[in-house]
Design a protein around this motif. Structure first.
Motif, short mmCIF file in Angstrom:
data_model
loop_
_atom_site.label_atom_id
_atom_site.label_comp_id
_atom_site.label_asym_id
_atom_site.label_seq_id
_atom_site.Cartn_x
_atom_site.Cartn_y
_atom_site.Cartn_z
N ALA A 123 0.35 -6.53 58.36
CA ALA A 123 1.31 -5.45 58.56
C ALA A 123 1.27 -4.94 59.99
O ALA A 123 2.32 -4.73 60.63
CB ALA A 123 1.04 -4.31 57.57
N ARG A 124 0.09 -4.75 60.52
CA ARG A 124 -0.03 -4.27 61.90
C ARG A 124 0.58 -5.27 62.88
O ARG A 124 1.24 -4.89 63.86
CB ARG A 124 -1.49 -4.02 62.25
N SER A 125 0.39 -6.58 62.60
CA SER A 125 0.95 -7.61 63.46
C SER A 125 2.48 -7.55 63.48
O SER A 125 3.10 -7.66 64.55
CB SER A 125 0.48 -8.99 62.99
N TRP A 126 3.10 -7.35 62.32
CA TRP A 126 4.55 -7.29 62.26
C TRP A 126 5.09 -6.01 62.89
O TRP A 126 6.12 -6.03 63.56
CB TRP A 126 5.02 -7.41 60.81
N LEU A 127 4.41 -4.91 62.70
CA LEU A 127 4.85 -3.68 63.34
C LEU A 127 4.78 -3.81 64.87
O LEU A 127 5.68 -3.36 65.57
CB LEU A 127 3.99 -2.50 62.86
N ASP A 128 3.72 -4.44 65.35
CA ASP A 128 3.61 -4.68 66.80
C ASP A 128 4.76 -5.56 67.28
O ASP A 128 5.35 -5.32 68.34
CB ASP A 128 2.28 -5.34 67.13
N ARG A 129 5.07 -6.59 66.51
CA ARG A 129 6.15 -7.52 66.87
C ARG A 129 7.48 -6.78 67.00
O ARG A 129 8.31 -7.11 67.85
CB ARG A 129 6.25 -8.63 65.84
N PHE A 130 7.68 -5.77 66.17
CA PHE A 130 8.93 -5.02 66.16
C PHE A 130 8.87 -3.77 67.03
O PHE A 130 9.72 -2.88 66.91
CB PHE A 130 9.32 -4.65 64.73
N GLY A 131 7.89 -3.70 67.93
CA GLY A 131 7.81 -2.59 68.88
C GLY A 131 7.34 -1.29 68.30
O GLY A 131 7.65 -0.22 68.85
N LEU A 132 6.57 -1.34 67.21
CA LEU A 132 6.09 -0.13 66.55
C LEU A 132 4.57 -0.04 66.61
O LEU A 132 3.93 0.50 65.70
CB LEU A 132 6.57 -0.11 65.09
N ASP A 133 3.98 -0.53 67.70
CA ASP A 133 2.53 -0.55 67.82
C ASP A 133 1.92 0.85 67.84
O ASP A 133 0.74 1.02 67.52
CB ASP A 133 2.11 -1.31 69.08
#
Length: 225
Positions: A123-133
Motif C-alpha cells: 500500500a505504501r508503495s502504491w501511494l508513493d507511486r501516486f504522489g501521496l508519500d
C-alpha cells in the motif's frame, strides 16, 4: 472468439428502476488485455452499465458474464471469487472513513490473501507511486478530492486484479496525476487485465483504449475497435 479469454460479456442487458429504463439491450464482450472506454453524455447509462457489470445493479432483462459466472444466477461463492479478482472505483469513491490512506489501500491488497504487514508495504508503495508519500497516515476527511481519488485508485489497482471497473477514475485529477494513473492502468492491461471504464479525458485515453463504446439514452450507439 475463445470464451476462455472473455472476462466480461453483456447479452441484451437492460436495467430498469421502477418504470425508468436506464440501460437497454446492451451487448458486447471484453477480453483479457482489453481496455474498453464507455463514452457519452451525462445520463447516457455509463454508470448504470458499470454497476451492472460489478453486480451492484441487477439486470431487469438479459445477462452479464463477469469473471466466470453469469448474473443473475451467480452463487454466493462465485460472487466472492469475482469480488476478489475485481478492482472498482465508483464516483463516490467509498473509502473507509475510519481508516488511514495506507490502511484503505492495504484493505484492498488483503483480498489477495497476503499478510497485514505485506499489504501495508504494498500500500505504501502504491501511494508513493501516486504522489501521496506524505499522506500515508492521513484519514479521508483530511484529504482533497484528488487525493481521495488517488487513494481509491491505489486500493483498486494494488491487488493487480483481473478486471478493473472504473467510473470516471481521473475526474478529480490534474493532468500530471492523471497521466501517472493511466500509466499504472496500462501496465495492468499489458499483464492481461481487462479494464472497463467511463472517462471524460478523451485525448489521453484515445491512445490507450482498445475499444470505445459510445452510449446514448441507455443504448449502445456505436462500438469503435
Amino acid at each position: 472468439m475463445d470464451d476462455r479469454c472473455v472476462n466480461v460479456r453483456c447479452c441484451d442487458l437492460s436495467v430498469c428502476v421502477g418504470e425508468v429504463t436506464l440501460v437497454q439491450d446492451v451487448t458486447f464482450n471484453c477480453c483479457n488485455g482489453e481496455w474498453v472506454v464507455l463514452a457519452g453524455p451525462s445520463g447516457a447509462g455509463k454508470t448504470t452499465l458499470l454497476r451492472a457489470i460489478n453486480g451492484l445493479c441487477p439486470p431487469s432483462a438479459g445477462r452479464v458474464w463477469a469473471l466466470g459466472s453469469w448474473m443473475p444466477g451467480r452463487s454466493r461463492r462465485e460472487a466472492e471469487l469475482a469480488w476478489r479478482r475485481t478492482g472498482t472505483v465508483q464516483q463516490e469513491l467509498a473509502l473507509f472513513e475510519s481508516l488511514s490512506a495506507v490502511d484503505n489501500v492495504a484493505a484492498g491488497v488483503r483480498r489477495s490473501g497476503v499478510s497485514r504487514s505485506e499489504a501495508r508495504r504494498e500500500a505504501r508503495s502504491w501511494l508513493d507511486r501516486f504522489g501521496l508519500d506524505d499522506k500515508h497516515g492521513s484519514f479521508p476527511h483530511a484529504l482533497s478530492g484528488g487525493e481521495r481519488q488517488r487513494v481509491a485508485l491505489a486500493r483498486a489497482l494494488a491487488p493487480q486484479p483481473q478486471l478493473l471497473i472504473l467510473d470516471e477514475p481521473t475526474a478529480h485529477l490534474d493532468d500530471g496525476s492523471a497521466r501517472i494513473v493511466l500509466t499504472a492502468i496500462k501496465d495492468l492491461v499489458q499483464q492481461g487485465a481487462t479494464v472497463v471504464m467511463s472517462s471524460h479525458r478523451d485525448e489521453e485515453v484515445a491512445s490507450l483504449q482498445t475499444c470505445r463504446i459510445e452510449m446514448q439514452a441507455g443504448r449502445v450507439a456505436q462500438i469503435c475497435v
